[in-house]
Scaffold this motif. Structure first.
Motif: not given
Length: 81
Positions: A57-81
């Protein structure tokens, strides 16, 4: 038995912000640092479903695709990409 801890080479800006935070909480700098450490140590408790729901709720995630986008962005940031 209590142990003395020491933080060396703390940047001036961090120390200034910690002093301000301590003042807001009516604590000494040492008291504020201990409160921060205690809070961090308590965070090792298991995450509950209620905790996860609150974070979603804090992140404002409403759909599975929004959640996937957040996970993807976090992963990319950790990998430096």
């Amino acid at each position: 038995m209590p142990i003395n801890l020491s933080i060396k080479n703390a940047p001036d800006e961090i120390v200034h912000r910690l002093r301000q935070r301590a003042e807001r909480h009516h604590r000494s700098l040492q008291g504020e640092l201990l409160a921060i450490i205690e809070a961090a140590a308590r965070e090792d408790r298991p995450v509950t479903p209620a905790d996860i729901l609150a974070e979603v709720r804090r992140l404002g995630v409403h759909t599975p695709s929004e959640a996937a986008a957040l996970v993807r962005a976090d992963r990319d940031a950790r990998q430096g990409g």
